[in-house]
Write a protein that holds these residues in place. Structure first.
Motif, PDB file in Angstrom:
ATOM      1  N   VAL A  31      43.763  40.375  37.064  1.00 45.57           N
ATOM      2  CA  VAL A  31      42.353  40.630  36.796  1.00 45.57           C
ATOM      3  C   VAL A  31      42.021  42.119  36.945  1.00 45.57           C
ATOM      4  O   VAL A  31      41.259  42.687  36.151  1.00 45.57           O
ATOM      5  N   VAL A  32      42.608  42.773  37.957  1.00 40.94           N
ATOM      6  CA  VAL A  32      42.386  44.211  38.140  1.00 40.94           C
ATOM      7  C   VAL A  32      42.848  44.983  36.907  1.00 40.94           C
ATOM      8  O   VAL A  32      42.174  45.917  36.437  1.00 40.94           O
ATOM      9  N   ALA A  33      43.976  44.596  36.334  1.00 42.21           N
ATOM     10  CA  ALA A  33      44.488  45.262  35.128  1.00 42.21           C
ATOM     11  C   ALA A  33      43.533  45.071  33.956  1.00 42.21           C
ATOM     12  O   ALA A  33      43.296  46.005  33.173  1.00 42.21           O
ATOM     13  N   GLY A  53      38.922  36.064  46.680  1.00 42.34           N
ATOM     14  CA  GLY A  53      39.143  37.508  46.821  1.00 42.34           C
ATOM     15  C   GLY A  53      38.534  38.332  45.713  1.00 42.34           C
ATOM     16  O   GLY A  53      39.153  39.267  45.197  1.00 42.34           O
ATOM     17  N   LYS A  54      37.277  38.023  45.352  1.00 40.10           N
ATOM     18  CA  LYS A  54      36.593  38.781  44.291  1.00 40.10           C
ATOM     19  C   LYS A  54      36.139  40.146  44.794  1.00 40.10           C
ATOM     20  O   LYS A  54      36.091  41.106  44.030  1.00 40.10           O
ATOM     21  N   THR A  55      35.799  40.240  46.111  1.00 42.66           N
ATOM     22  CA  THR A  55      35.222  41.489  46.619  1.00 42.66           C
ATOM     23  C   THR A  55      36.216  42.641  46.531  1.00 42.66           C
ATOM     24  O   THR A  55      35.837  43.768  46.172  1.00 42.66           O
ATOM     25  N   ILE A  56      37.481  42.407  46.841  1.00 44.03           N
ATOM     26  CA  ILE A  56      38.454  43.503  46.773  1.00 44.03           C
ATOM     27  C   ILE A  56      38.679  43.925  45.322  1.00 44.03           C
ATOM     28  O   ILE A  56      38.881  45.119  45.031  1.00 44.03           O
ATOM     29  N   VAL A  57      38.610  42.983  44.390  1.00 43.38           N
ATOM     30  CA  VAL A  57      38.725  43.330  42.965  1.00 43.38           C
ATOM     31  C   VAL A  57      37.560  44.236  42.569  1.00 43.38           C
ATOM     32  O   VAL A  57      37.741  45.247  41.872  1.00 43.38           O
ATOM     33  N   ASP A  89      39.259  47.737  30.547  1.00 46.63           N
ATOM     34  CA  ASP A  89      37.875  47.758  30.042  1.00 46.63           C
ATOM     35  C   ASP A  89      37.173  49.060  30.416  1.00 46.63           C
ATOM     36  O   ASP A  89      36.455  49.658  29.610  1.00 46.63           O
ATOM     37  N   LEU A  90      37.332  49.490  31.668  1.00 47.33           N
ATOM     38  CA  LEU A  90      36.627  50.676  32.146  1.00 47.33           C
ATOM     39  C   LEU A  90      37.090  51.945  31.435  1.00 47.33           C
ATOM     40  O   LEU A  90      36.352  52.935  31.394  1.00 47.33           O
ATOM     41  N   ALA A  91      38.282  51.903  30.881  1.00 48.81           N
ATOM     42  CA  ALA A  91      38.811  53.081  30.191  1.00 48.81           C
ATOM     43  C   ALA A  91      38.336  53.170  28.746  1.00 48.81           C
ATOM     44  O   ALA A  91      38.689  54.110  28.032  1.00 48.81           O
TER      45      ALA A  91
END
Length: 676
Positions: free
Chosen positions: A262-264, A287-291, A269-271
């Motif tokens: 999910v981080v990838a 563990g959504k908060t760390i993402v 997207d952010l790029a």
């Protein structure tokens, strides 16, 4: 038909039904049907189902004790029948004048004085009136607009409003669907030889055509919204990833495979130069908060600010403390902004957001206020996104100036596949479908509140083991309408019964600093039992708490029960969730408790919740800005939804003329394209 020629009063009443033009009358389809095509002799009429009989009134009597009612006796050549009206009008009494021939439509049932009809539909007149040659539609209506008037208006619209076909014949053949005009005509006046179940269950081909058209309009609208968003400009956030790497190195745990994936997806997207619109789904504790923190690192390292928005102060402050703990050692300034802040602290937070020194701003609805300004907002993180409406999310977007910020919306209320396909089709979706290692499974027990003493003994035993306990109540103070145990009373009782054990109280009407102090005491294990309202539903993370008692569980929704249960099982200790219920239970309450007892998978719970409650009440659909479905059922019509998605994609690429005609029919005068 000239809709504007109708009186203003009639237009206003129609407006309450969502009818603002002639074509809306064409699409105002029946709720059910009555069969007035066949007359039964009284003696032969089946019991317990709606029938039409014709008889002569032989006597009538008004009674006032034990309650006001009118009882008439009618007869035909085959037998007699009692007609009973409760709270009757003078006009109804006049219809049942002795000697009148009447047609009665209703259910015949056994009564104390013989067979009877209670509150039938009454029409005066006999053999000179012909029977209907089609089933009689019963339409959704509103006060001041009776069925006869509405039916006349609909029939007028059907006669005078063009109903051209919007879809190609080849497509209809491929899908096995009838023509639009043919379908509408049949649904407004179905012939009596059609099996009634096909109409009532809405599985007749004519119903399927209407439902497909509705789903297609929704899919077209959402896909066009997605395309429009991609045309907007957003900051390109593509730094080296140093800050995120530092955060990962400092964490005491590794990311799961699902979190890494999910981080990838979010990094990619952010790029991009167009705004990310991504929905991050994950079950309770996934563990959504760390993402979200890693996404924030990417934006901050690129020189932009991040806003994190949560629906309650408790949740927003939990996020603030966790992110401050993770990011402050890395040189990131994290500030807290909420309506309850003292004036000086609020001024400082506002100034830090405005001059850019605050790189991450955590807060509640206070962030929407016009006086909140950002120097360079690049990313908005929205937790429990379904709690926020379209206008609020739009206000957040406008704080980024000319550029649109990237948006990552998080939800711990898993959205069933069909709901995501229908109402969130314009968003990219990431799913964390793996829990971190070390999370212990939670055992769920259903216990009657008659065994409350046993539950209190279990609490004392848990505390003796060094563990902590939540006890959740649905109301703060006594309500006569809902005779529910209150948090205040429960706190007093438990404090008395659990001698030597510290019992705390937390509810939504406490001042924020009081709530923060109580939570801090509980986290530090200076409070062993926390009596709370549902303010602890999301975000609260105390690994040592391993017993959750939910009082009056039968009053709560599935999503809420699942969220509350997720407050335990967050550490290495065996955890238990006790659902205390008060009998007798209704069918819906039984169904909900059975689902939560048998399932721990949030996605399966959400799927069954969709079946029980429908989409309007689930996952914030009413606030999503997407037109609500009137006819289609997401579970029953999943095949039509799949087909509508494929057809929408094809039509948008090849037939813009059809797209426009179809949207004009189904979404007239509305904002067909979502703006957020």
């Amino acid at each position: 038909m000239d809709f504007q020629a109708l009186s203003p009063a009639t237009q206003a009443r129609l407006g309450k039904l969502g009818i603002s033009r002639a074509f809306d009358l064409v699409l105002h389809l029946p709720l059910r049907y009555e069969d007035e095509t066949h007359l039964y002799p009284i003696a032969d009429a089946p019991l317990g189902e709606p029938v039409l009989v014709e008889a002569t009134v032989t006597s009538v009597e008004k009674q006032f004790k034990p309650r006001k009612q009118l009882i008439a006796r009618v007869k035909d050549a085959s037998g007699t029948l009692n007609v009973r009206l409760i709270h009757f009008y003078p006009s109804q009494a006049q219809q049942l004048t002795p000697g009148n021939t009447v047609r009665l439509y209703g259910e015949i049932r056994r009564g104390y004085f013989g067979d009877e009809m209670v509150h039938p539909k009454i029409r005066v007149g006999g053999e000179e009136k012909s029977l209907n040659d089609a089933l009689t539609p019963v339409y959704p209506t509103t006060s001041g607009l009776n069925q006869n008037t509405l039916t006349k208006l609909i029939h007028m619209a059907l006669r005078h409003t063009p109903q051209p076909e919007t879809l190609p014949p080849a497509l209809l053949d491929e899908l096995g669907l009838p023509g639009f005009a043919q379908s509408v005509a049949l649904l407004h006046a179905p012939p009596p030889d059609i099996a009634r179940v096909l109409l009532t269950e809405r599985i007749h081909p004519a119903w399927r055509r209407i439902k497909f058209d509705e789903l297609l309009a929704q899919q077209l609208s959402l896909r066009m919204a997605h395309a429009v968003r991609r045309e907007r400009n957003a900051p390109v956030l593509a730094p080296a990833g140093t800050l995120a790497a530092q955060l990962l190195a400092a964490l005491p745990f590794p990311l799961t495979g699902a979190q890494t994936r999910v981080v990838a997806e979010i990094n990619a997207d952010l790029a991009q130069a167009h705004p990310m619109q991504r929905l991050l789904q994950g079950d309770v504790g996934a563990g959504k908060t760390i993402v979200a923190a890693l996404a924030a690192c990417q934006a901050i390292e690129a020189g932009y600010q991040v806003a994190l928005l949560a629906p309650t102060e408790i949740l927003a402050e939990q996020h603030f403390r966790k992110l401050e703990h993770w990011l402050t050692p890395l040189g990131v300034k994290v500030v807290w902004l909420a309506g309850s802040l003292k004036a000086k602290a609020k001024r400082e937070a506002l100034a830090a957001a405005a001059d850019g020194s605050a790189q991450l701003v955590c807060g509640t609805h206070a962030i929407f206020q016009s006086k909140v300004e950002f120097a360079k907002l690049g990313l908005a993180l929205v937790d429990e996104q379904h709690r926020f409406g379209v206008a609020q999310r739009l206000a957040l977007r406008d704080k980024a100036g000319d550029m649109s910020p990237h948006q990552l919306m998080m939800s711990a209320t898993p959205i069933p596949r069909t709901l995501a396909m229908s109402y969130y089709a314009d968003l990219d979706v990431s799913i964390i479908n793996e829990l971190p290692p070390g999370r212990t499974p939670i055992v769920t027990k259903l216990i009657s509140d008659a065994r409350r003493d046993e539950v209190i003994e279990r609490i004392a035993a848990k505390v003796a083991e060094g563990r902590q306990v939540y006890w959740v109540c649905p109301l703060i103070e006594e309500s006569e309408a809902l005779q529910l145990q209150t948090a205040v009373d429960t706190h007093e009782q438990l404090a008395e019964e659990l001698e030597g054990i510290a019992v705390g109280l937390l509810h939504g009407r406490m001042k924020p600093d009081e709530k923060a102090a109580i939570m801090a005491e509980f986290i530090a294990n200076r409070i062993q039992v926390l009596v709370a309202t549902t303010v602890i539903e999301v975000g609260v993370d105390v690994p040592n708490a391993s017993l959750m008692v939910i009082e009056h569980a039968e009053r709560m929704g599935l999503s809420q029960l699942h969220q509350l249960r997720g407050r335990v099982g967050r550490g290495a200790h065996a955890s238990l969730c006790v659902l205390l219920y008060t009998g007798p239970l209704g069918d819906t309450a039984k169904a909900r408790l059975k689902v939560i007892y048998e399932n721990t998978d949030g996605f399966e719970i959400a799927r069954q919740d969709l079946q029980i409650r429908g989409p309007g009440e689930l996952a914030g659909v009413k606030q999503s800005g997407v037109p609500m479905l009137r006819f289609a059922d997401l579970e029953a019509d999943a095949d039509l939804l799949d087909a509508a998605r494929e057809v929408a994609e094809t039509l948008l690429a090849t037939r813009p003329d059809i797209v426009q005609a179809h949207l004009d029919r189904w979404l007239p005068g509305r904002e067909a394209l979502l703006r957020v």
